[in-house]
Enzyme design. Structure first.
Site, PDB file in Angstrom:
ATOM      1  N   ASP A 243       0.836  -1.211   0.000  1.00 23.30           N
ATOM      2  CA  ASP A 243       0.000   0.000   0.000  1.00 23.30           C
ATOM      3  C   ASP A 243       0.873   1.264   0.000  1.00 23.30           C
ATOM      4  O   ASP A 243       0.549   2.257  -0.661  1.00 23.30           O
ATOM      5  CB  ASP A 243      -0.941  -0.012   1.217  1.00 23.30           C
ATOM      6  CG  ASP A 243      -1.866  -1.219   1.198  1.00 23.30           C
ATOM      7  OD1 ASP A 243      -2.416  -1.517   0.119  1.00 23.30           O
ATOM      8  OD2 ASP A 243      -2.012  -1.882   2.240  1.00 23.30           O
ATOM      9  N   HIS A 270      -5.789  -3.630   5.357  1.00 21.73           N
ATOM     10  CA  HIS A 270      -5.396  -3.921   3.969  1.00 21.73           C
ATOM     11  C   HIS A 270      -6.575  -4.492   3.181  1.00 21.73           C
ATOM     12  O   HIS A 270      -6.572  -5.653   2.784  1.00 21.73           O
ATOM     13  CB  HIS A 270      -4.204  -4.883   3.939  1.00 21.73           C
ATOM     14  CG  HIS A 270      -3.781  -5.218   2.536  1.00 21.73           C
ATOM     15  ND1 HIS A 270      -3.184  -4.297   1.689  1.00 21.73           N
ATOM     16  CD2 HIS A 270      -3.912  -6.347   1.807  1.00 21.73           C
ATOM     17  CE1 HIS A 270      -2.961  -4.852   0.521  1.00 21.73           C
ATOM     18  NE2 HIS A 270      -3.398  -6.099   0.554  1.00 21.73           N
TER      19      HIS A 270
HETATM   20  N1  LIG Z   1      -0.690  -8.521   1.691  1.00 23.05           N
HETATM   21  C1  LIG Z   1      -0.729  -8.090   0.449  1.00 23.05           C
HETATM   22  O1  LIG Z   1      -0.483  -6.904   0.180  1.00 23.05           O
HETATM   23  C2  LIG Z   1      -1.024  -9.035  -0.662  1.00 23.05           C
HETATM   24  C3  LIG Z   1      -1.484 -10.294  -0.411  1.00 23.05           C
HETATM   25  N2  LIG Z   1      -1.719 -11.192  -1.412  1.00 23.05           N
HETATM   26  C4  LIG Z   1      -2.200 -12.523  -1.044  1.00 23.05           C
HETATM   27  O2  LIG Z   1      -1.102 -13.449  -1.086  1.00 23.05           O
HETATM   28  C5  LIG Z   1      -1.620 -14.770  -1.243  1.00 23.05           C
HETATM   29  C6  LIG Z   1      -0.826 -15.536  -2.278  1.00 23.05           C
HETATM   30  O3  LIG Z   1      -0.971 -14.967  -3.548  1.00 23.05           O
HETATM   31  P1  LIG Z   1      -0.258 -15.621  -4.837  1.00 23.05           P
HETATM   32  O4  LIG Z   1       1.154 -15.924  -4.539  1.00 23.05           O
HETATM   33  O5  LIG Z   1      -0.591 -14.764  -5.986  1.00 23.05           O
HETATM   34  O6  LIG Z   1      -1.046 -17.009  -4.949  1.00 23.05           O
HETATM   35  P2  LIG Z   1      -0.587 -18.342  -5.699  1.00 23.05           P
HETATM   36  O7  LIG Z   1      -1.772 -19.217  -5.788  1.00 23.05           O
HETATM   37  O8  LIG Z   1       0.136 -18.002  -6.943  1.00 23.05           O
HETATM   38  O9  LIG Z   1       0.464 -18.981  -4.699  1.00 23.05           O
HETATM   39  C7  LIG Z   1       0.104 -19.467  -3.456  1.00 23.05           C
HETATM   40  C8  LIG Z   1       1.040 -20.593  -3.108  1.00 23.05           C
HETATM   41  O10 LIG Z   1       0.668 -21.062  -1.813  1.00 23.05           O
HETATM   42  C9  LIG Z   1       0.813 -22.464  -1.832  1.00 23.05           C
HETATM   43  N3  LIG Z   1       0.061 -23.066  -0.742  1.00 23.05           N
HETATM   44  C10 LIG Z   1      -1.249 -23.326  -0.658  1.00 23.05           C
HETATM   45  N4  LIG Z   1      -1.524 -23.927   0.522  1.00 23.05           N
HETATM   46  C11 LIG Z   1      -0.351 -24.029   1.180  1.00 23.05           C
HETATM   47  C12 LIG Z   1       0.019 -24.544   2.449  1.00 23.05           C
HETATM   48  N5  LIG Z   1      -0.864 -25.093   3.284  1.00 23.05           N
HETATM   49  N6  LIG Z   1       1.312 -24.486   2.790  1.00 23.05           N
HETATM   50  C13 LIG Z   1       2.229 -23.926   1.954  1.00 23.05           C
HETATM   51  N7  LIG Z   1       1.936 -23.437   0.748  1.00 23.05           N
HETATM   52  C14 LIG Z   1       0.659 -23.483   0.372  1.00 23.05           C
HETATM   53  C15 LIG Z   1       0.352 -22.890  -3.213  1.00 23.05           C
HETATM   54  O11 LIG Z   1       0.815 -24.194  -3.540  1.00 23.05           O
HETATM   55  C16 LIG Z   1       0.951 -21.800  -4.064  1.00 23.05           C
HETATM   56  O12 LIG Z   1       2.226 -22.150  -4.526  1.00 23.05           O
HETATM   57  C17 LIG Z   1      -3.098 -14.592  -1.599  1.00 23.05           C
HETATM   58  O13 LIG Z   1      -3.879 -14.851  -0.468  1.00 23.05           O
HETATM   59  C18 LIG Z   1      -3.206 -13.133  -1.973  1.00 23.05           C
HETATM   60  O14 LIG Z   1      -4.477 -12.617  -1.784  1.00 23.05           O
HETATM   61  C19 LIG Z   1      -1.500 -10.858  -2.712  1.00 23.05           C
HETATM   62  C20 LIG Z   1      -1.030  -9.602  -3.027  1.00 23.05           C
HETATM   63  C21 LIG Z   1      -0.821  -8.576  -2.050  1.00 23.05           C
HETATM   64  O1  LIG Z   2      -5.975  -7.367  -4.229  1.00 23.84           O
HETATM   65  C1  LIG Z   2      -5.648  -8.513  -3.895  1.00 23.84           C
HETATM   66  O2  LIG Z   2      -6.415  -9.469  -3.835  1.00 23.84           O
HETATM   67  C2  LIG Z   2      -4.239  -8.740  -3.521  1.00 23.84           C
HETATM   68  C3  LIG Z   2      -3.808  -7.671  -2.614  1.00 23.84           C
HETATM   69  O3  LIG Z   2      -4.017  -7.701  -1.433  1.00 23.84           O
HETATM   70  C4  LIG Z   2      -3.273  -6.458  -3.213  1.00 23.84           C
HETATM   71  O4  LIG Z   2      -2.872  -6.447  -4.386  1.00 23.84           O
HETATM   72  O5  LIG Z   2      -3.219  -5.441  -2.491  1.00 23.84           O
END
Ligand SMILES: NC(=O)C1=CN([C@@H]2O[C@H](COP(=O)(O)OP(=O)(O)OC[C@H]3O[C@@H](n4cnc5c(N)ncnc54)[C@H](O)[C@@H]3O)[C@@H](O)[C@H]2O)C=CC1
Ligand SMILES: O=C([O-])CC(=O)C(=O)O
Length: 413
Positions: A243, A270
């Site tokens: 953010d 967030h």
């Molecule tokens: N805090 C923030 O600002 C942001 C948060 N996110 C969040 O981050 C998370 C991940 O996003 P992506 O990497 O794009 O998803 P993705 O689906 O590409 O990767 C997630 C990974 O987690 C793994 N996974 C699932 N269950 C698991 C477990 N029990 N133990 C270990 N690994 C496990 C999957 O196998 C996969 O490799 C989502 O919940 C998303 O909303 C995304 C962007 C910004």
């Molecule tokens: O928007 C989403 O789902 C992932 C996230 O938290 C971000 O990009 O800030």
């Protein structure tokens, strides 16, 4: 955790010196143009070059790009000694970082960026699948850290033993039309089981939660750690760095400022309106019209959705998130390493408002959160005051949802 340093003494002439501030780590010298630890840190630090170095007229690229904390160490040493030859003590790679969910869209680029850190000695990658190849690939980079891979429940404990920072991007991302809260049913259980393992194997680690909905997954993590008897609120962080990264980018673009100069604190939570950029606290000081405040605030709040829609079903922000998460890891490691000038916004246990969790700018130290930056939270504009009151009910409900989730199914002692 002792911050190990090696006495790598570089004797440096004053004006030409900064171009020589490259890491002396043997592995690092042949990295592309030349891997440079200070350069790397500078990119993540968000801090400006020490003016006393600039004013010496050094126009080298590295002078502009060098890490502020390293520069400060040069400057203070030189000032103390009032001499033209400075001694630089190179921090040694000595910290262990684990990424849980390392084979995912965020996990992979995040692992790459952490692999570039000169402060990391071990990088442990965990996922339920496909992590072996990611680790094999990364392990060929000639940067200091040793990469190891761990797959499935049985290997999770080994992944976590002795780790200083655990980053959790495990879980499902949004598709168009979904809110972050729509991810709760799947991601709450994932975060819960991973944090149980953290509590059992590295209870002193800093825990960085990325998995959404962060507004709820952080309270879930806190309740799990409490039930395990190892909760230290100073060491549990919801990662909201993206953010701030977005706010800095959008404000710089709007106001034609140098990106590296801009710093906007972002508070609250967030998700949607819980993300509250404090534009009135922008540094450098800049004035916005009411229309600009409204437009920028809404864009920052909806930036995640902007990416989700652009990716059209292929997930949410991964690259900018990896960049932001790597910055937060680097800041944590710098704090571990004794840098007393590390500030980041993060969603943490808080007394800033009546809500038990709240994002605001914090000072990081060796033991985690050292202080909340109070000046950010004084003198709000009318717009910010109203937005703060408006976000509270949603944030409160998300926090309670997380807490209730754990209390319905308490962990075994
Ligand atoms: N805090 C923030 O600002 C942001 C948060 N996110 C969040 O981050 C998370 C991940 O996003 P992506 O990497 O794009 O998803 P993705 O689906 O590409 O990767 C997630 C990974 O987690 C793994 N996974 C699932 N269950 C698991 C477990 N029990 N133990 C270990 N690994 C496990 C999957 O196998 C996969 O490799 C989502 O919940 C998303 O909303 C995304 C962007 C910004
Ligand atoms: O928007 C989403 O789902 C992932 C996230 O938290 C971000 O990009 O800030």
């Amino acid at each position: 955790m002792a911050a190990a340093t090696s006495a790598t003494a570089l004797s440096i002439g004053s004006t030409a010196c900064v171009g020589s501030i490259a890491t002396s780590h043997a592995n690092s010298k042949s990295f592309g143009v030349r891997f440079n630890s200070s350069n790397y840190l500078r990119r993540f630090s968000g801090l400006k070059a020490a003016s006393s170095i600039d004013s010496e007229g050094d126009t080298s690229f590295l002078a502009k790009e060098s890490c502020a904390s390293i520069q400060k160490s040069f400057v203070s040493r030189a000032q103390k000694r009032n001499q033209r030859s400075w001694t630089y003590v190179q921090p040694q790679a000595s910290y262990k970082v684990a990424v849980l969910g390392a084979a995912g869209g965020i996990g992979q680029p995040l692992a790459l960026l952490v692999k570039m850190s000169p402060l990391v000695s071990a990088l442990n990658l965990y996922d339920v699948a496909n992590v072996k190849g990611v680790a094999a690939d990364l392990s060929h980079c000639n940067t200091p850290s040793q990469v190891s891979n761990f797959t499935g429940d049985k290997e999770l404990a080994s992944c976590l033993k002795g780790v200083n920072v655990v980053v959790i991007p495990a879980g499902v991302p949004r598709k168009p039309g979904m809110t972050r809260d729509d991810l709760f049913n799947i991601n709450a259980s994932i975060v819960r089981s991973l944090v149980e393992a953290v509590a059992d194997n590295c209870p002193d680690a800093f825990i960085h939660i990325i998995s959404n909905p962060v507004n709820s997954t952080v309270p879930i993590a806190a309740e799990i750690l409490k039930q395990k008897g190892v909760y230290d609120p100073k060491k549990l962080f919801g990662v909201t760095t993206l953010d701030v990264v977005r706010a800095n980018t959008f404000v710089a673009q709007k106001k034609n400022l140098r990106l590296i100069d801009v710093d906007v604190p972002v508070i609250g939570g967030h998700a949607g309106i819980t993300i509250l950029p404090l534009l009135s606290k922008t540094k450098p000081s800049v004035t916005f019209t009411d229309e600009e405040v409204q437009e920028l605030t809404v864009r920052i709040q909806n930036a995640g959705t902007e990416v989700v829609e652009a990716k059209a079903g292929a997930g949410s922000a991964t690259l900018s998130m990896a960049y932001a998460a790597a910055r937060f890891v680097e800041s944590s490691l710098r704090a571990f390493d004794g840098d007393s000038d590390v500030y980041e916004c993060s969603y943490v246990q808080s007394e800033v408002t009546e809500l038990p969790f709240f994002a605001s700018r914090i000072k990081l130290g060796r033991e985690g959160v050292e202080a909340v930056v109070k000046s950010d939270l004084e003198g709000f504009t009318k717009y910010e005051e109203k937005a703060l009151e408006a976000l509270k009910p949603e944030l409160k409900a998300s926090i309670e949802k997380g807490i209730n989730f754990v209390h319905k199914q308490p962990v075994a002692a």
